[in-house]
Design an enzyme around this catalytic site. Sequence first.
Site, PDB file in Angstrom:
ATOM      1  N   TYR A  32       0.838  -1.206   0.000  1.00 61.45           N
ATOM      2  CA  TYR A  32       0.000   0.000   0.000  1.00 61.45           C
ATOM      3  C   TYR A  32       0.865   1.245   0.000  1.00 61.45           C
ATOM      4  CZ  TYR A  32       0.849   0.914   5.006  1.00 61.45           C
ATOM      5  OH  TYR A  32       1.426   1.207   6.222  1.00 61.45           O
ATOM      6  N   ARG A  51       8.460   4.783  -4.197  1.00 61.70           N
ATOM      7  CA  ARG A  51       8.414   3.737  -3.168  1.00 61.70           C
ATOM      8  C   ARG A  51       7.406   2.659  -3.545  1.00 61.70           C
ATOM      9  NH1 ARG A  51       7.237   5.347   2.974  1.00 61.70           N
ATOM     10  NH2 ARG A  51       5.210   5.829   2.048  1.00 61.70           N
ATOM     11  N   ARG A  99      -7.185 -20.691  -2.417  1.00 64.59           N
ATOM     12  CA  ARG A  99      -6.191 -20.572  -1.353  1.00 64.59           C
ATOM     13  C   ARG A  99      -5.041 -21.553  -1.560  1.00 64.59           C
ATOM     14  NH1 ARG A  99      -4.477 -21.798   3.819  1.00 64.59           N
ATOM     15  NH2 ARG A  99      -4.142 -19.976   5.144  1.00 64.59           N
ATOM     16  N   LYS A 147       6.542  -1.863   2.087  1.00 61.26           N
ATOM     17  CA  LYS A 147       5.307  -1.287   2.646  1.00 61.26           C
ATOM     18  C   LYS A 147       4.133  -2.237   2.379  1.00 61.26           C
ATOM     19  CE  LYS A 147       3.101   3.233   3.259  1.00 61.26           C
ATOM     20  NZ  LYS A 147       3.490   3.416   4.663  1.00 61.26           N
ATOM     21  N   GLU A 179      11.882   1.984  14.694  1.00 62.67           N
ATOM     22  CA  GLU A 179      10.989   3.045  14.224  1.00 62.67           C
ATOM     23  C   GLU A 179       9.726   2.992  15.064  1.00 62.67           C
ATOM     24  OE1 GLU A 179       9.735   2.430  10.164  1.00 62.67           O
ATOM     25  OE2 GLU A 179       9.603   0.267  10.433  1.00 62.67           O
TER      26      GLU A 179
END
Length: 284
Positions: A32, A51, A99, A147, A179
């Site tokens: 995301y 990014r 799946r 991310k 972080e």
Amino acid sequence: MRTVYLNGAYLPEDQANISVFDRGFMFADSIYEVTAVLDGKLVDYQRHRGRLRRSLAALGLPFGLDDAQLLQVHRDLIQRNQLGEGLVYLQVSRGAADRNFLFPAAGTPPTVVLYTQAKAIIDSPLAQRGLVLISLPDLRWGRSDIKTTQLLYACMAKEQARAQGADDAWLVRDGCVTEGSSNNAFIVTANGSVVTRPLSTALLPGTTRDALLALVQAEGLRLEERAFTVEEALAASEAFISSSSSFIYPVVRLDGQPIGHGTPGPLAQRLRALYIEHAYASLG
């Protein structure tokens, strides 16, 4: 009701549905991005686009939109939802398939979702009073530089912080702060040095962090990209965080103890003002 972008269509949010077999839902096999919006325009969009492409490549995720198309979707959503200030959220998953831990067959179309969220970024109460933080062990997976939507531990950390009367948490691994749960971490030493951990697989390469480091150097401030401990943070003259949704917030307390005078520090406030100037200059 908001308009949402889903796989090429603009839909009312209550009609934007994805398959129960989507790999983002089943495996967090998705990435995301979140881009801030001021005056109806995107902040530092080129950094976010870069990014995004890096995250897609790191996971080998397919993505059909080119740069011009992706930018136009962002702008269309802002216009359709009449968003003046807030965020545009983008998510790309590997798509829907039965799946299986193995990736689906080549040619499986990805799921691409974008939506807007109104938020007061400039006049934020947290920027005025500063954040109260706790420290927690960093128990995330080893590729925090990508991310992904694998954010369960970040959610748990924020919930634990709230249970202790704090706003958020700094995560600690091998004795040093990596972080925040959703932000990059900074301290200011007694001699005025700005200290933040260097980029690695342990932390996200923040777009706001990147722009902020350039501002720090342009202002002639001393920058140290190195690890720091919780004890060093508690002894610092100031501390602050950076993220796309907050810009820069001062940190005033950590683990129940004040940092500096226990109030937003002058350098953090100065850097926030400088970053806001940068954000307006970067609008596109």
